[in-house]
Enzyme design. Sequence first.
Site, mmCIF file in Angstrom:
data_model
loop_
_atom_site.group_PDB
_atom_site.id
_atom_site.type_symbol
_atom_site.label_atom_id
_atom_site.label_comp_id
_atom_site.label_asym_id
_atom_site.label_seq_id
_atom_site.Cartn_x
_atom_site.Cartn_y
_atom_site.Cartn_z
ATOM 1 N N GLU A 22 28.239 15.176 39.114
ATOM 2 C CA GLU A 22 29.562 15.473 39.124
ATOM 3 C C GLU A 22 30.219 15.431 40.681
ATOM 4 O O GLU A 22 29.549 16.270 41.572
ATOM 5 C CB GLU A 22 29.496 17.093 38.717
ATOM 6 C CG GLU A 22 31.235 17.675 38.808
ATOM 7 C CD GLU A 22 31.071 19.074 38.351
ATOM 8 O OE1 GLU A 22 30.075 19.999 38.105
ATOM 9 O OE2 GLU A 22 32.041 19.592 37.749
ATOM 10 N N ASP A 66 24.337 22.944 39.731
ATOM 11 C CA ASP A 66 25.724 22.921 39.710
ATOM 12 C C ASP A 66 26.548 24.062 40.609
ATOM 13 O O ASP A 66 26.289 25.115 40.101
ATOM 14 C CB ASP A 66 26.103 22.766 38.280
ATOM 15 C CG ASP A 66 27.497 22.864 37.765
ATOM 16 O OD1 ASP A 66 28.406 22.811 39.031
ATOM 17 O OD2 ASP A 66 28.082 22.521 36.570
ATOM 18 N N GLU A 105 31.958 14.404 35.720
ATOM 19 C CA GLU A 105 30.756 15.005 35.425
ATOM 20 C C GLU A 105 30.000 14.670 34.065
ATOM 21 O O GLU A 105 29.661 15.385 33.323
ATOM 22 C CB GLU A 105 31.022 16.511 35.397
ATOM 23 C CG GLU A 105 31.793 17.179 34.638
ATOM 24 C CD GLU A 105 31.987 18.761 34.774
ATOM 25 O OE1 GLU A 105 30.934 19.260 34.432
ATOM 26 O OE2 GLU A 105 33.041 18.938 35.315
ATOM 27 N N HIS A 149 37.527 17.917 34.132
ATOM 28 C CA HIS A 149 38.622 19.109 34.095
ATOM 29 C C HIS A 149 39.469 19.181 35.256
ATOM 30 O O HIS A 149 39.072 18.553 36.538
ATOM 31 C CB HIS A 149 37.903 20.546 33.732
ATOM 32 C CG HIS A 149 36.823 20.792 34.719
ATOM 33 N ND1 HIS A 149 37.101 21.261 35.962
ATOM 34 C CD2 HIS A 149 35.587 20.666 34.655
ATOM 35 C CE1 HIS A 149 36.060 21.495 36.483
ATOM 36 N NE2 HIS A 149 34.964 21.225 35.918
ATOM 37 N N HIS A 165 25.155 25.766 30.787
ATOM 38 C CA HIS A 165 25.727 26.850 31.464
ATOM 39 C C HIS A 165 24.637 27.794 31.515
ATOM 40 O O HIS A 165 24.649 29.024 31.484
ATOM 41 C CB HIS A 165 26.818 27.584 30.710
ATOM 42 C CG HIS A 165 28.005 26.881 30.872
ATOM 43 N ND1 HIS A 165 29.441 26.881 30.178
ATOM 44 C CD2 HIS A 165 28.316 25.498 31.732
ATOM 45 C CE1 HIS A 165 30.363 25.905 30.293
ATOM 46 N NE2 HIS A 165 29.841 25.240 31.345
ATOM 47 N N ARG A 220 22.920 15.866 35.345
ATOM 48 C CA ARG A 220 24.507 15.711 35.481
ATOM 49 C C ARG A 220 24.701 15.158 36.730
ATOM 50 O O ARG A 220 24.151 15.743 37.776
ATOM 51 C CB ARG A 220 24.878 17.054 35.218
ATOM 52 C CG ARG A 220 26.503 17.109 35.119
ATOM 53 C CD ARG A 220 27.356 18.299 34.491
ATOM 54 N NE ARG A 220 26.899 19.571 34.856
ATOM 55 C CZ ARG A 220 26.190 20.550 34.041
ATOM 56 N NH1 ARG A 220 25.759 20.067 33.092
ATOM 57 N NH2 ARG A 220 25.989 21.860 34.691
ATOM 58 N N ASP A 240 30.930 53.631 40.979
ATOM 59 C CA ASP A 240 32.104 53.431 41.992
ATOM 60 C C ASP A 240 31.984 52.258 42.666
ATOM 61 O O ASP A 240 32.687 51.898 43.749
ATOM 62 C CB ASP A 240 32.037 54.561 42.892
ATOM 63 C CG ASP A 240 30.931 54.821 43.572
ATOM 64 O OD1 ASP A 240 29.918 54.014 43.281
ATOM 65 O OD2 ASP A 240 30.842 55.496 44.582
ATOM 66 N N HIS A 275 29.561 16.997 26.122
ATOM 67 C CA HIS A 275 30.786 17.791 26.880
ATOM 68 C C HIS A 275 31.652 16.723 27.445
ATOM 69 O O HIS A 275 31.267 15.675 27.263
ATOM 70 C CB HIS A 275 30.149 18.902 27.804
ATOM 71 C CG HIS A 275 29.590 18.253 29.155
ATOM 72 N ND1 HIS A 275 30.173 17.431 29.995
ATOM 73 C CD2 HIS A 275 28.132 18.133 29.616
ATOM 74 C CE1 HIS A 275 29.042 16.969 30.785
ATOM 75 N NE2 HIS A 275 27.856 17.354 30.311
ATOM 76 N N HIS A 314 38.425 25.344 36.838
ATOM 77 C CA HIS A 314 38.889 24.745 35.575
ATOM 78 C C HIS A 314 40.469 25.148 35.801
ATOM 79 O O HIS A 314 40.891 25.896 35.041
ATOM 80 C CB HIS A 314 38.368 25.228 34.320
ATOM 81 C CG HIS A 314 36.912 24.963 34.138
ATOM 82 N ND1 HIS A 314 36.133 25.632 33.107
ATOM 83 C CD2 HIS A 314 36.004 24.151 34.739
ATOM 84 C CE1 HIS A 314 34.945 25.352 33.131
ATOM 85 N NE2 HIS A 314 34.795 24.398 34.056
ATOM 86 N N ASP A 340 33.345 21.692 43.113
ATOM 87 C CA ASP A 340 32.671 21.755 41.772
ATOM 88 C C ASP A 340 31.550 20.528 42.030
ATOM 89 O O ASP A 340 32.049 19.425 41.803
ATOM 90 C CB ASP A 340 33.456 22.028 40.723
ATOM 91 C CG ASP A 340 32.641 22.032 39.268
ATOM 92 O OD1 ASP A 340 31.406 22.078 39.188
ATOM 93 O OD2 ASP A 340 33.440 21.917 38.089
ATOM 94 N N TYR A 347 21.287 15.229 28.520
ATOM 95 C CA TYR A 347 20.271 16.354 28.245
ATOM 96 C C TYR A 347 19.370 16.278 27.085
ATOM 97 O O TYR A 347 19.930 16.221 25.887
ATOM 98 C CB TYR A 347 21.345 17.638 27.892
ATOM 99 C CG TYR A 347 22.443 17.633 29.035
ATOM 100 C CD1 TYR A 347 22.295 18.186 30.301
ATOM 101 C CD2 TYR A 347 23.898 17.125 28.620
ATOM 102 C CE1 TYR A 347 23.392 18.442 31.100
ATOM 103 C CE2 TYR A 347 24.663 17.069 29.532
ATOM 104 C CZ TYR A 347 24.568 17.497 30.894
ATOM 105 O OH TYR A 347 25.580 17.647 31.735
HETATM 106 N N1 GLY Z 1 30.608 24.286 36.887
HETATM 107 C C1 GLY Z 1 31.347 24.177 35.948
HETATM 108 C C2 GLY Z 1 31.727 22.963 35.303
HETATM 109 O O1 GLY Z 1 31.238 21.964 35.926
HETATM 110 O O2 GLY Z 1 32.451 22.773 34.725
HETATM 111 MN MN MN Z 2 33.111 20.837 36.311
HETATM 112 MN MN MN Z 3 30.092 22.089 37.668
#
Ligand code: GLY
Ligand code: MN
Ligand code: MN
Length: 456
Positions: A424, A272, A398, A368, A255, A422, A51, A364, A375, A283, A402
């Site tokens: 961002e 991140d 970003e 975005h 991720h 990274r 619950d 990547h 996103h 973000d 890696y």
């Molecule tokens: N934190 C997810 C991205 O950077 O897209």
């Molecule tokens: Mn992002």
């Molecule tokens: Mn991010």
Amino acid sequence: MFEKMFAVLGKMPEPISIDEYTARQNQLYSTFEESDVLILCSSPETIHSNDVHHPYRTQSNLLYLTGWTEPESVMCATMSSGTWKTHLFVQPKDTLKEIWEGRRPGLEGAEKDWPVDHAHSIEEVESTLIDMLSNANRVFHRMGIMSSMDDLVVSSIKNRDRARQRLGTGPISVEDPSNKIAEMRLIKSDAEIEQMKFASDVSSLAHIAAMRHGGKNATENQLQSVIEGFFRYAGTSGWSYPSIVGSGENATILHYKENNSPCTNGDVVLIDAGAEFRGYAADITRSWPTDGTFTEPQKELYQIVLDAQIAAINECVPGNPYTAPHEAARKVLAEGLIKIGVITQTLKEALDSKSGQLKDWYMHNTSHWIGLDVHDVGIYLPNGEPRTLQPGMCLTIEPGLYFGAWRPDVDCPVRYSNIGIRIEDDILVGETGPIVLTERCPKTITEIESIVGKPV
Ligand code: GLY
Ligand code: MN
Ligand code: MN
């Protein structure tokens, strides 16, 4: 623990006004025909266990048009006597339920404090909507969110079969309104930017708090708790997406979710994490040495990523295709990796999407959209062509590199073994150029080394 950070945060902005919500509704309704009906549903509540529910977060489109955050709600709009009316079906006030589950605005609250012409009990949604749909030609409804509403739309179409044949009335088509609303959401208003700036400021200071805590003898979960602790301390609702805190080889997993390992001195930790404020996301990613000083190989990679990030940010200007920042970042990354001998191809070869070596280390996209969803919505390639950047659009920048030594698909250079970096930031495309919403989060090597492990 957070007092000093909080003291420099600055004031929370005013919430988005009722007038702005009403203007958004009218802008959407102006694209409709008289006999259209709009239905927007709240998200279902989801169970954590037995619950216990997951924290509730409604559909961003409903939030965008009404600011309404409660579960078990449906907004609909119909034309009545020549004007569009916004109806909201909500959970009615119920003292016993409110004692257990918390206060509800109820019908009275919804009509008084939200941009709503008529509030109704959610218990009446089916009977009322069946009537509204009986004369509709088109129904704008996104299937798959609230199954009872999907069933209602389908049965109202069936119910009208005969009338349609005889009179040509009744709902004859169902369309998803998402793209119409996405076009509006893509361009942020001044009030939206204020909410996003606050989410960005809180997130920037939270990253600084984690840097100041430092990585010596720390664990990923402890750094996560510092960041997320400040999100709540500062008055945001918490994270806008689950935080990624990965040190050493964990930083090379895009991720990474566990966030449970100890940080090893000498490694880079990649964080991140971003806060959500009144539905709007930030973000941010920062990567820093756990013991406060970058090693030479870490510095080399870090500076390449930072140069790529700055080059990409500089492309966030009105008139550019949204792909320009990605192309700029890829070029600087490839040039950097050629210079340090990691890439053995020419620049042109390195950038090839199939055979180029860059994708081994950068796999990547650079950007975005960001807004109510981290996103965020908005078609990237309308009619197959990259979207042109316009003032008011917000996107992340970003880039990263890696070097996972654990990967069987590449030969990781020993010098860069298990370094993941990274960087961002969240960018508003301004009239005359990029505005970095997350500018309060430090990112040069000098700034980072002067902060990590040094409490205020
Ligand atoms: N934190 C997810 C991205 O950077 O897209
Ligand atoms: Mn992002
Ligand atoms: Mn991010």
